[in-house]
Design an enzyme around this catalytic site. Sequence first.
Site, PDB file in Angstrom:
ATOM      1  N   GLU A 123       0.861  -1.253   0.079  1.00 35.35           N
ATOM      2  CA  GLU A 123      -0.017   0.131   0.071  1.00 35.35           C
ATOM      3  C   GLU A 123       0.996   1.271  -0.034  1.00 35.35           C
ATOM      4  O   GLU A 123       1.251   1.527   1.147  1.00 35.35           O
ATOM      5  CB  GLU A 123      -0.992   0.027   1.294  1.00 35.35           C
ATOM      6  CG  GLU A 123      -2.090   0.911   1.194  1.00 35.35           C
ATOM      7  CD  GLU A 123      -2.784   1.035   2.427  1.00 35.35           C
ATOM      8  OE1 GLU A 123      -3.549   2.065   2.410  1.00 35.35           O
ATOM      9  OE2 GLU A 123      -2.513   0.207   3.356  1.00 35.35           O
ATOM     10  N   VAL A 134      -2.688   8.505   7.074  1.00 29.39           N
ATOM     11  CA  VAL A 134      -1.768   8.107   8.328  1.00 29.39           C
ATOM     12  C   VAL A 134      -0.403   7.543   7.732  1.00 29.39           C
ATOM     13  O   VAL A 134       0.546   7.620   8.254  1.00 29.39           O
ATOM     14  CB  VAL A 134      -2.123   6.789   9.228  1.00 29.39           C
ATOM     15  CG1 VAL A 134      -1.903   5.294   8.454  1.00 29.39           C
ATOM     16  CG2 VAL A 134      -1.480   6.925  10.715  1.00 29.39           C
ATOM     17  N   HIS A 135      -0.319   7.804   6.243  1.00 31.47           N
ATOM     18  CA  HIS A 135       0.863   7.428   5.764  1.00 31.47           C
ATOM     19  C   HIS A 135       2.120   8.579   5.843  1.00 31.47           C
ATOM     20  O   HIS A 135       1.625   9.730   5.881  1.00 31.47           O
ATOM     21  CB  HIS A 135       0.842   7.179   4.236  1.00 31.47           C
ATOM     22  CG  HIS A 135       0.113   5.736   3.965  1.00 31.47           C
ATOM     23  ND1 HIS A 135       0.916   4.737   3.276  1.00 31.47           N
ATOM     24  CD2 HIS A 135      -1.118   5.436   4.227  1.00 31.47           C
ATOM     25  CE1 HIS A 135      -0.229   3.806   3.049  1.00 31.47           C
ATOM     26  NE2 HIS A 135      -1.394   4.141   3.717  1.00 31.47           N
ATOM     27  N   HIS A 187      -5.279   6.403  -1.786  1.00 30.49           N
ATOM     28  CA  HIS A 187      -4.691   7.462  -1.373  1.00 30.49           C
ATOM     29  C   HIS A 187      -4.428   8.267  -2.513  1.00 30.49           C
ATOM     30  O   HIS A 187      -3.265   8.672  -2.786  1.00 30.49           O
ATOM     31  CB  HIS A 187      -3.442   7.141  -0.495  1.00 30.49           C
ATOM     32  CG  HIS A 187      -3.653   6.365   0.756  1.00 30.49           C
ATOM     33  ND1 HIS A 187      -3.851   7.306   1.932  1.00 30.49           N
ATOM     34  CD2 HIS A 187      -3.883   5.108   0.813  1.00 30.49           C
ATOM     35  CE1 HIS A 187      -4.100   6.303   2.971  1.00 30.49           C
ATOM     36  NE2 HIS A 187      -4.049   5.028   2.264  1.00 30.49           N
ATOM     37  N   ASN A 211     -12.271   6.407   1.639  1.00 29.62           N
ATOM     38  CA  ASN A 211     -11.400   6.881   2.266  1.00 29.62           C
ATOM     39  C   ASN A 211     -10.121   7.210   1.569  1.00 29.62           C
ATOM     40  O   ASN A 211      -9.585   6.312   0.867  1.00 29.62           O
ATOM     41  CB  ASN A 211     -11.174   5.865   3.568  1.00 29.62           C
ATOM     42  CG  ASN A 211     -12.130   5.570   4.492  1.00 29.62           C
ATOM     43  OD1 ASN A 211     -12.572   4.276   4.229  1.00 29.62           O
ATOM     44  ND2 ASN A 211     -12.683   6.456   5.142  1.00 29.62           N
ATOM     45  N   ASP A 266      -8.195  -3.615   6.973  1.00 32.57           N
ATOM     46  CA  ASP A 266      -7.216  -2.625   7.051  1.00 32.57           C
ATOM     47  C   ASP A 266      -6.683  -2.849   8.652  1.00 32.57           C
ATOM     48  O   ASP A 266      -6.468  -1.614   9.161  1.00 32.57           O
ATOM     49  CB  ASP A 266      -7.716  -1.115   6.837  1.00 32.57           C
ATOM     50  CG  ASP A 266      -6.688  -0.147   6.581  1.00 32.57           C
ATOM     51  OD1 ASP A 266      -5.369  -0.398   6.403  1.00 32.57           O
ATOM     52  OD2 ASP A 266      -6.897   1.309   6.914  1.00 32.57           O
TER      53      ASP A 266
END
Length: 381
Positions: A123, A134-135, A187, A211, A266
Site C-alpha cells: 500500500e 496516516v502514511h 490514497h 477513504n 485494514d
Amino acid sequence: MKITAKKVLTSAGWAEKQTVEVNKQHIVSIRQANDDELNQCLDGYLIPGFFDTQVNGGGGILFNATTSYEGICQMADAHLQYGTTSMLPTIITDNADVMAKAADAISACIAQQHPQIAGVHFEGPFLSVAKKGVHSAELIRPPSDRELAILCRKDIGRVLTTLAPEHTDAGLIRELVSENVVVALGHTNASYEQARAALDAGASGFTHLYNAMSAMTSRAPGVVGAALSDEDSFCGLIVDHHHVHPASARAAIRAKSAGRMMLVTDAMAHVGSSLTRMPFFDREIMRSGDKLTTADGTLAGSCLDMLGAVINTHRDLGFTLEQAVMMAAATPAAFMGLAQQQGSLAPGQQASMLLLDSASLQIRQTWLAGKAVNLPRRSES
C-alpha cells in the site's frame, strides 16, 4: 474426511443437510447427506473461510516493524480466530529496504506453503501526499527501478499494489499488470478522468473506498465516482462504522454488487491482542473502544476483524448472510485471480471452512486447508 452440516453455503447458494468430502487440502465433492452421515450432522452454517486483502498487522505485530516469517505467522494466527483463512500481509508506505525484507518474508511463507498467505499488498509508496491519511509524507515518492523489481518478483505469490494514478504513468500501470501485479487506486486525489485512464490501463481495484480519495460530487465524480460507475472493477470497504457511514456503505454495495465489493479490515497490530497503544513511525496509534487514531484524531487503520465485518454488513447494513460472506470470500479471491483455488465451497477448492453458530454467527469450528484448527478461546464481540 467428511463434514456434514445442516446448512452449507455452496458456490450455487445455500443447500441443506450436505456432506462435504475432503481429500487432503481440497474439497472433492458436496452432496446430499445419507442417513448415517445425518447422525453426525453439525448444527450451524458451513461457509468458506474469509480472504482479507489488507492486513497491516495482528496479534501485536505490525508487518512494517516485523518483516519476518515468524511475524507473519503471528499475524496470521491472530486473524485465523476470526475466520481469515487467506490474507495479504500489507506493507504501509516505507523505505525500499523494508519493502525488500517484507518480500523476502512473504517468499519464505510461499516456499513453506503457508496455507493462509496468498501473497502481499504494498500500500504505497506511490501515493498522493494530499490524501496520505496516516502514511508518512516523507516516504511517499515516485517509483524506482528497485521498488518496481520488488513488486514484480515471482516468488511472493499474488501481488497487490495501491497507487495514486495522478502520480503514476499509465504506461507503468500497464507494465505492472503485464507482470501479473494487481493494481488498485487509493490514497489519491485524482480526477475522474485520471482514475478512468488508470482503469483503461489495467488497474482493477480501489483501496478502502471513500477513504483517502477524491469524493464524488455532482459535477466532479472524482475517484469515488469512477469506482461506483465502473462495472468491472473491485472495491475494498472497511465496514467498522468509523471509516464509512452505514448509509454510504450500503449505497456503495448496492451500486457495485456483492460480486465486486469486498470486505477488508485494514487491520493493525491491535487485532487479536490486548494492545491499546502502538508506536508508528514518529507518531503513536491509540485504541479507544473499536477505533484507532493518532493523537490528532486521524484514523489509523482499524481493529476490525473479518467476522466482525461480515456481521456488521449482514446485521447493520441489511445484506443477506450469503451476500456478506461472498464479499468476504469469493469476491476478494476473484479480485486476486484466485477464484479457481479458494473463496467458495465447491469441488477443487481449498478446504478452508468455517462453521458459524446459527444464532450468534460466532465461529464454532475452523478448518484450514483440510485440517481442523483448535483456536484459542476469545471473548465474543
